[in-house]
Every structure is written in C-alpha cells, then in structure tokens.
Design an enzyme around this catalytic site. Structure first.
Site, PDB file in Angstrom:
ATOM      1  N   GLU A  27       0.836  -1.210   0.000  1.00 10.81           N
ATOM      2  CA  GLU A  27       0.000   0.000   0.000  1.00 10.81           C
ATOM      3  C   GLU A  27       0.875   1.266   0.000  1.00 10.81           C
ATOM      4  O   GLU A  27       0.614   2.221   0.733  1.00 10.81           O
ATOM      5  CB  GLU A  27      -0.952  -0.009   1.195  1.00 10.81           C
ATOM      6  CG  GLU A  27      -1.953  -1.156   1.138  1.00 10.81           C
ATOM      7  CD  GLU A  27      -2.926  -1.175   2.293  1.00 10.81           C
ATOM      8  OE1 GLU A  27      -4.080  -1.589   2.089  1.00 10.81           O
ATOM      9  OE2 GLU A  27      -2.541  -0.776   3.416  1.00 10.81           O
ATOM     10  N   GLU A  33      -6.602  -7.884  -0.467  1.00 11.84           N
ATOM     11  CA  GLU A  33      -7.007  -7.768   0.934  1.00 11.84           C
ATOM     12  C   GLU A  33      -8.515  -7.532   0.981  1.00 11.84           C
ATOM     13  O   GLU A  33      -8.965  -6.392   0.908  1.00 11.84           O
ATOM     14  CB  GLU A  33      -6.279  -6.617   1.646  1.00 11.84           C
ATOM     15  CG  GLU A  33      -4.787  -6.797   1.812  1.00 11.84           C
ATOM     16  CD  GLU A  33      -4.158  -5.667   2.617  1.00 11.84           C
ATOM     17  OE1 GLU A  33      -4.917  -4.885   3.237  1.00 11.84           O
ATOM     18  OE2 GLU A  33      -2.928  -5.562   2.627  1.00 11.84           O
TER      19      GLU A  33
END
Length: 667
Positions: free
Chosen positions: A187, A267
């Site tokens: 991320e 995710e």
C-alpha cells in the site's frame, strides 16, 4: 473494462472448469500472467486462487498445523503470508529464524498440507504490526527518511533482503516450492513520499535475488492517487477493498492501471481491528459472504483479510502497535479481528458462510472441518498480598499455600524498588531527557528520574511540550503515584513538594504507528518536562529490561511485601497456580485491575486495560501452560490494583465491554 475483463475470464473458466483447479503436468512448473485471457496460468492452465491470510508470527508454532488445516478444509487453495522484518532482524545484523520465527519451517508445512503461498516480505508490511514491520533501530539515525530512496534506509533494506530472499528463493513455485507470487512493499500509494525511485530500487533488488520468473505485484486501495503512487511498470498492480464496496467499480479502478490481466483483491476485509477505548469491531457473516460471491462470479482471485490473525508471540512487545488517524490510536492486544477463524483458532459462523460460497465455485476437500480447540475455565485465582513469612511458615510466602485459596499466593514489589534488577547496567545521566531511540531501547518502558529543584508549596503545573509524551507516562513524586500523562490526551499534572523530592516518570511505548502519514514514531520523552514553565534538568534515565527479568525468573525469587490495601502506581504482582492435570487454551480476565501486562511462565501475553476496553480478556494458549506443575504468573500493574487482587480464567473471551475508569490518584 472491469466487466469486459471479467466476462472474458468467465468464458475461460467455464471452458476450462475441469482443469482450472487441477495442476497441469508440463515439463516446467510455472505461474504466470495471461494478459490475453485476463487470468493467471499455473503450469499452463487457467487458474484462480481463493486465499486467506495467516501470520506465523501471531500464531503459536504448536498451532500452525491446526490453523492451516482449517484453512485448507474451508476450501482455500492458497495462504497469504507476511514476513515482519523487525521480527527477524531484532538488532542491526542480528537475525533470528528459530522457533516461532522459522519462516522456512512454516513454508514447508504449508506445502505439506497442499497449500500455495502468496508471500508479502515488505520491507514494509503494515499488518497492524509494530512500525509496519520496519525495525525501530532504523530510528537510531534520527534523520532517516523511511520508505524512500534515502541511502541510509536503502542500505538497511538491501542488507535485510540479501539475508531473507535467498532463504525464500528455493520455495518459489518454479523452483519446486509453493510460493506463486511475491508482493513488493505494501500500500505504498498511501504513504506521503510517493517515491517511484524507491519502488524501482526494490524491483531491481527482488529481481536480482529471486530471478526473472517469479510474479511480483503491488497492492493499493482503489483511490486513483494511491494507485498512481503505489504502482510501477514491472509490478502487477492489485487492489484491496472490503464488503459493501461496489465490486464492479472497485475492479474498474484496477483496470485503469492494469487494462489486462486477472482481477485481484489482495485484501478483502472480513473484519477489522480494535482500538483501546472504542467498541469491538464486527462485520456480519452474510455481508462478507455476499461480497465474496460477487467477486467470484466475476472470476476474480481473492485473498481474505483475515482468516487467522492472533495475538503476538514472545517477546510480547510485538503486541504493541498503533495507527494514526488524526490522533494516535493504539491497538488492543487481541487481534481476533472478528475473523472467520477466531483468536483461539475456532471456526466461526463466518468461516462456514465463506466455505458455503466457495463450494459453489469449486469442490471442497473431502472430510470434516477440524473442531474448535478445547478450552478450560480454570476459575478464580486469588492474588492475595501476603507477608514475607506468614505465621507458621518458614520459607518465602509464595511457597506457602493458604486455606482460602490453596492454588496461589501473591507477592508484590514497587517498580521503583527493583530498578537494579530491571536495569542492571545502571542509569544514564543526561541534562535533558533522551528518547527510547537515543537509548537504543526498542520496546517496553524507560524510567526518567530527577529531583524537584525548589520548594513547591502550592500546586504547580508539571507539563510537557506538545507532542512530546510518547506514549504514556506514569508520574510518581516521592514514590507516590500522582497520575498519568498521555499522548494526544492529558499532558499536565499539578504537584506539590519540597526541594530534593524525587520525581519519576515511567514512560510506556504503547506501539509504533504501523499505518499513517509517517511511521517514524519516536518514543519516550521527546521534550523536556517543566514545572510552572521552568525546565527540569539533571535526569537519571533507566532503560528497563522487564521482559528479560521476568523470563529469567527474577520476579519469583524476590522477597514479597505485604499490604492490606490496594497498591497504587506501578508494581509487580507474582504467584503460581496449578492446572487440574491439563493444559488447555483459556482466557484470563482482570476484575478491578486498571492497566498493565501479564506474563505466564515468562511468556508475555500482552496488555490489559480494563477500564478503557473493549478487550477484557487475554488469550492464553495451552502451549504456554504446564500440566502437573506450577505455572508462574507475573502482573505489572501500572496504575492501581484492586484491594483483593483476583484473576478469573474463563473458557471464552470477552471483547466488547468498556468499563468506567475510577481514578486512584489525583490527576
């Protein structure tokens, strides 16, 4: 574009339904991207994975097989695994891959059980793990700029990758192992730096150490700006999102950076973490199942966050972690996460709902789901304060039983009275306070000691500059507890005293930020304390090695004190108890206690904070307990123990209750 790509993959899946989940038999093992048909290809056959995350660092090693088998029996073909850098390189150049840290043994076990692996070695992983997996010792160079092309940071990263990745390479799928893909960073688009040169450096390092055949990828949210900063040509871009998102719109965001290739949610959030002082997070099983089915109907590959995340392993400071969302938000010890597999590894309604959805798209393994692990409610244990030698007892009192509570008696010691044990090297003298990092203290506690330089007959304000309390300070004047100073909370206290009176502040690291604008999260007193705006000086600073002392058995060899009232301020409470011939998982509750830490048999089980909540129990794995011989309990209570200290061992957790805090000292 997302719908078109999904439709194309759907046609491939239907045409190849008989071979999609069966490994082909080419001469060479391979796992590759197929941009023409928008899918993965495993050994030449179209492939879609359904995966769940498991953290070997958060699951006791004796339970690895149980958790992995439950994941396999749920219908998962793959597990996703983080590697926390700071868990393995505990100090610069000091590596640990033994015991619970034996990542290669964990990978071997996944292969034995027929599971594929998606590896996420960072170097930054987030994972709600201390500093996102980055070692705190990086901050010993105070001007280092983390997660950028800063030469000092890159040198540390390169050194780590040259140790880790050669261990990983033999486990890659095309090398005969079971790792099908490897994530680079995590991320990164959410980080302020947006340094493409850093990502290019990582790409070059991963390719040099793992080879050109392994599939490398990134993961970011669906926000356009984060995808712009977090992606790089040569790294396949995937996304993450949770239940309630518009699946088509979310995958449309992926298609804007990856027009072709498989749709991937790396995710999928099946639950969420808890913060101290907030309600327990929960996500409905029906909501999770519905989102999963929507994605599978589009032909997407999915990893579910999270299937089995649990409390940290020793040293227990790894249970320290925090986020920054407008303010510092420390995370609870438990990482139950409202997960499909509970903290104790039990299948939940959510897991069964996920299993049902998966069964619509591929055959499930034959056989029953392994049952929940056995639990035992050991009941009340009295931690009574007893005198050093009770009447009629000629040995130290912790060896003497009592009629009312035969299983355990308690000794206690003020923390300030045992500094020679907790800091055997002695204090460091400094004109002004030093941070944990300047002291090379990674976790735990540091005590700052000075004296009042003048008489303070009227209440004077003891305070700190803004943002200099990191994270929580317990203030004692003449060894009397005065109250707390707290990051993003109360930063002043009113005190009175005489010149020469001792002033002690015990500073607690509540966890370095794992996600937010900046992970350079220094600890301790970051600025000087003042009294009515006049700076205090001449400090003695004690870096405390509490974990080491407890693990070495110090607390069960020290002489006890006696008291007829509840002790206020930082103090240790210890004793022993015996189980009735079994060592099953259990949960311990702290009725009337305030805030502190628990060790059983030297194993740091993490923090309790009963009045802040929502977590009210700590999970105790059966593997920590002894059957047929005494179990040593050590509690460090920081604010105030109850007049009759009791622990309650239950067969179920309590996660969603917040009690009102009653002050035990003037604040």
């Amino acid at each position: 574009e997302a719908q078109e790509g999904a439709a194309g993959l759907g046609e491939v899946l239907k045409a190849s339904s008989s071979s999609l989940y069966l490994q082909a038999s080419p001469l060479t093992r391979s796992f590759q991207l197929d941009y023409e048909h928008n899918c993965f290809r495993k050994d030449g056959a179209p492939f879609r994975y359904i995966s769940g995350s498991i953290h070997y660092a958060r699951v006791p090693r004796p339970a690895w097989r149980d958790r992995l088998l439950k994941m396999y029996m749920s219908g998962l073909s793959t597990v996703q695994v983080y590697v926390p850098w700071n868990y393995h390189e505990t100090l610069p150049g000091v590596y640990d891959f033994t015991g619970n840290r034996d990542v290669e043994a964990f990978l071997d076990l996944t292969a034995e059980l027929g599971l594929l692996v998606i590896l996420r070695p960072g170097p930054y992983i987030c994972a709600e793990w201390e500093m996102g997996g980055l070692p705190a010792w990086l901050l010993w160079k105070p001007d280092i700029i983390l997660r950028t092309s800063d030469p000092a940071y890159l040198a540390a990263v390169d050194s780590w990758l040259h140790v880790l990745l050669p261990k990983i390479k033999p486990h890659l799928y095309h090398q005969g192992g079971n790792i099908i893909s490897v994530q680079v960073e995590n991320e990164y688009g959410s980080y302020y730096a947006c340094d493409s040169g850093y990502l290019r450096h990582l790409l070059g390092s991963f390719r040099a150490l793992l080879g050109s055949e392994v599939l490398l990828f990134t993961t970011d949210s669906t926000r356009a700006e984060e995808l712009r900063c977090g992606t790089l040509q040569g790294l396949y871009a995937t996304i993450d999102f949770g239940p309630g998102s518009n699946v088509t719109e979310a995958f449309g965001a992926q298609r804007r950076v990856e027009p072709k290739g498989p749709l991937v949610n790396s995710e999928y959030y099946t639950g969420w973490l808890d913060y101290w002082g907030e309600a327990h997070a929960s996500t409905s099983a029906a909501w999770v199942a519905r989102g999963l089915e929507d994605m599978l109907q589009l032909g997407a590959s999915i990893n579910m966050q999270v299937v089995s995340w649990q409390r940290a392993q020793p040293p227990g400071e790894w249970a320290s972690r925090a986020d920054y969302k407008g303010q510092y938000k420390p995370v609870t010890t438990s990482y139950d996460y409202d997960a499909p597999l509970s903290e104790a590894g039990d299948p939940t309604e959510k897991l069964l709902a996920i299993r049902t959805v998966i069964s619509k798209f591929q055959p499930l393994p034959v056989g029953p789901m392994p049952p929940a692990t056995p639990k035992y409610a050991y009941g009340w244990v009295a931690l009574r304060k007893v005198s050093a030698y009770p009447e009629g007892c000629t040995v130290p009192s912790w060896h003497c039983s009592t009629a009312q509570h035969p299983s355990l008696s308690l000794q206690y010691a003020d923390l300030l009275d045992v500094l020679d044990v907790l800091c055997p090297s002695g204090p460091i003298q400094s004109q002004f306070p030093l941070t944990f990092e300047a002291l090379k203290q990674v976790h735990g506690f540091v005590l700052y000691h000075t004296q009042l330089p003048w008489d303070v007959p009227d209440p004077a304000m003891l305070g700190a500059p803004p943002h200099s309390i990191c994270d929580r300070g317990y203030v004692m004047l003449q060894k009397e507890y005065q109250g707390t100073l707290e990051r993003d909370g109360q930063t002043t206290l009113h005190v009175t005293g005489r010149a020469g009176d001792t002033l002690d502040i015990l500073m607690e690291n509540m966890g370095r930020i794992s996600f937010g604008a900046n992970t350079s999260d220094f600890k301790g007193l970051l600025g000087n304390l003042s009294l009515n705006s006049r700076p205090l000086s001449n400090w003695l600073i004690y870096p405390l090695a509490i974990d080491t002392a407890v693990q070495q058995g110090w607390s069960h060899a020290a002489l006890p004190k006696s008291s007829s009232e509840g002790q206020v301020g930082p103090a240790f409470y210890t004793g022993t108890f015996e189980t009735p011939g079994i060592a099953w998982d259990t949960f311990v509750k702290f009725p009337g206690w305030s805030k502190g830490l628990l060790w059983i048999n030297g194993f740091n089980l993490g923090r309790y904070w009963t009045c802040r909540g929502p977590q009210q129990t700590l999970f105790v794995p059966g593997s920590v307990l002894h059957a047929g011989r005494p179990n040593n309990i050590t509690v460090l209570e920081l604010e105030g123990a109850p007049p009759t200290p009791l622990l309650l061992f239950l067969d179920r957790p309590l996660y969603n209750r917040t009690l009102g805090c009653s002050t035990t000292a003037t604040e």
